[in-house]
Design a protein around this motif. Structure first.
Motif, PDB file in Angstrom:
ATOM      1  N   ALA A 182      42.708-105.641  27.544  1.00  0.00           N
ATOM      2  CA  ALA A 182      43.273-106.480  28.597  1.00  0.00           C
ATOM      3  C   ALA A 182      42.232-107.460  29.120  1.00  0.00           C
ATOM      4  CB  ALA A 182      43.792-105.610  29.733  1.00  0.00           C
ATOM      5  N   GLN A 183      40.990-106.967  29.250  1.00  0.00           N
ATOM      6  CA  GLN A 183      39.890-107.822  29.710  1.00  0.00           C
ATOM      7  C   GLN A 183      39.672-108.985  28.750  1.00  0.00           C
ATOM      8  OE1 GLN A 183      36.538-105.189  30.287  1.00  0.00           O
ATOM      9  NE2 GLN A 183      35.969-106.240  32.136  1.00  0.00           N
ATOM     10  N   LYS A 184      39.699-108.645  27.449  1.00  0.00           N
ATOM     11  CA  LYS A 184      39.469-109.653  26.420  1.00  0.00           C
ATOM     12  C   LYS A 184      40.557-110.730  26.481  1.00  0.00           C
ATOM     13  CE  LYS A 184      38.503-109.965  21.525  1.00  0.00           C
ATOM     14  NZ  LYS A 184      38.881-109.383  20.238  1.00  0.00           N
ATOM     15  N   VAL A 185      41.825-110.263  26.595  1.00  0.00           N
ATOM     16  CA  VAL A 185      42.945-111.192  26.660  1.00  0.00           C
ATOM     17  C   VAL A 185      42.810-112.111  27.865  1.00  0.00           C
ATOM     18  CG1 VAL A 185      45.430-111.343  27.072  1.00  0.00           C
ATOM     19  CG2 VAL A 185      44.542-109.697  25.418  1.00  0.00           C
ATOM     20  N   GLU A 186      42.437-111.507  29.013  1.00  0.00           N
ATOM     21  CA  GLU A 186      42.310-112.312  30.234  1.00  0.00           C
ATOM     22  C   GLU A 186      41.208-113.354  30.090  1.00  0.00           C
ATOM     23  OE1 GLU A 186      40.526-110.671  33.730  1.00  0.00           O
ATOM     24  OE2 GLU A 186      42.185-111.326  35.003  1.00  0.00           O
ATOM     25  N   ARG A 187      40.090-112.923  29.467  1.00  0.00           N
ATOM     26  CA  ARG A 187      38.958-113.848  29.293  1.00  0.00           C
ATOM     27  C   ARG A 187      39.349-115.011  28.393  1.00  0.00           C
ATOM     28  NH1 ARG A 187      35.083-110.119  28.709  1.00  0.00           N
ATOM     29  NH2 ARG A 187      35.355-110.028  26.473  1.00  0.00           N
TER      30      ARG A 187
END
Lengths: 206, 93
Positions: A182-187
């Motif tokens: 999720a962090q990667k997608v948000e970034r």
């Protein structure tokens, strides 16, 4: 053999048996001790006997005292009567040591754990620390262990109210791999947004 | 030291502390020290939805170096007195 034992005995006898009276008074008058205990070898090395006379000189007249005997705390803070309420870090460490805390760091990280030690620069030792990662409505606690945090990185140290919910009810807990994703997608989304805005700058939208 | 003593007079008042990361916290000023580290009680975050992790924080210690503004109660500053003290400090007495 006998002579060696004899010299040992005389040496022991000639050693001063009590610390200076003023130091003893400090020990009695202060309620906070930080022991450079023998459990932490690095610490006792740092406070080794050789360095102590210099330290004692350096701190003479200030409210820090460096103590000289091994069985006593290595330094103490000479308390004024109202210190425990008027000095923020002392008030905080008196009230909240061994309670669960939230530490906000300058890079936006949120650490949770039990406060073990704390000072005026906001240096802190956190036991059983975990990092709380929040992405949208998802969150995850990644456990980290014992943490020593340098004060300059701290923004805020907050006490958690155990009676209140830590997070709003609509948030769901997910696993570590999911939160990383999720962090990667948000970034990637924010990067894309940034680059699109840059590309469309000439349109002058406002 | 002027602002240190000023904030010491303000202890017990309701203030809003805005941090350099745009987090604004309102609470009762409990204590302050020489670095202008602040301890707040009965805190609540102004923009609660944006900072869900701050929901259950009731008391907090804020490092002085991360504070951008301290918003005071309207009657919290005696301008005449502060003028006076500032001039005195500028003269070096």
């Amino acid at each position: 053999m006998g002579s060696i034992r004899k010299t040992c005995v005389t040496k022991l006898r000639s050693r001063p048996s009590a610390p200076l009276p003023s130091i003893r008074r400090v020990i009695q008058s202060s309620s906070i001790h930080h022991a450079g205990s023998s459990r932490y070898p690095a610490f006792s090395l740092m406070c080794s006997r050789k360095t102590q006379p210099d330290n004692a000189k350096r701190y003479r007249g200030s409210r820090f005292r460096v103590l000289s005997r091994r069985d006593q705390p290595k330094w103490s803070w000479k308390m004024q009567p109202d210190d425990a309420t008027t000095v923020p870090w002392l008030a905080f460490s008196v009230a909240f040591s061994r309670k669960k805390l939230l530490i906000l760091l300058r890079d936006g990280r949120k650490l949770l754990g039990i406060l073990r030690s704390f000072d005026q620069f906001a240096n802190a030792v956190l036991e059983g620390a975990c990092e709380r990662v929040i992405v949208g409505d998802l969150y995850c606690d990644i456990s980290l262990g014992l943490y020593v945090i340098r004060g300059e990185n701290v923004v805020l140290i907050g006490e958690l109210d155990l009676e209140k919910e830590e997070l709003p009810p609509h948030m769901t807990r997910v696993s570590e791999t999911e939160i990383k994703m999720a962090q990667k997608v948000e970034r990637e989304a924010t990067d894309l947004k940034g680059s699109m805005l840059k590309r469309m700058e000439f349109l002058d939208m406002d | 030291m002027l602002f240190f003593s000023y904030f010491k007079d303000l202890v017990g008042g309701e203030v809003t502390v805005e941090l350099k990361n745009d987090l604004a916290i309102r609470g009762t000023l409990h204590s302050v020290d020489q670095y202008l580290n602040i301890k707040l009680e009965n805190t609540r975050v102004v923009d609660q939805d944006k900072y869900p992790h701050m929901l259950s924080v009731r008391n907090c210690f804020i490092r002085g170096s991360v504070v951008r503004y301290v918003q005071l109660p309207p009657d919290g500053v005696d301008i005449e007195l502060l003028h006076d003290a500032t001039r005195r400090e500028a003269r070096g007495g």
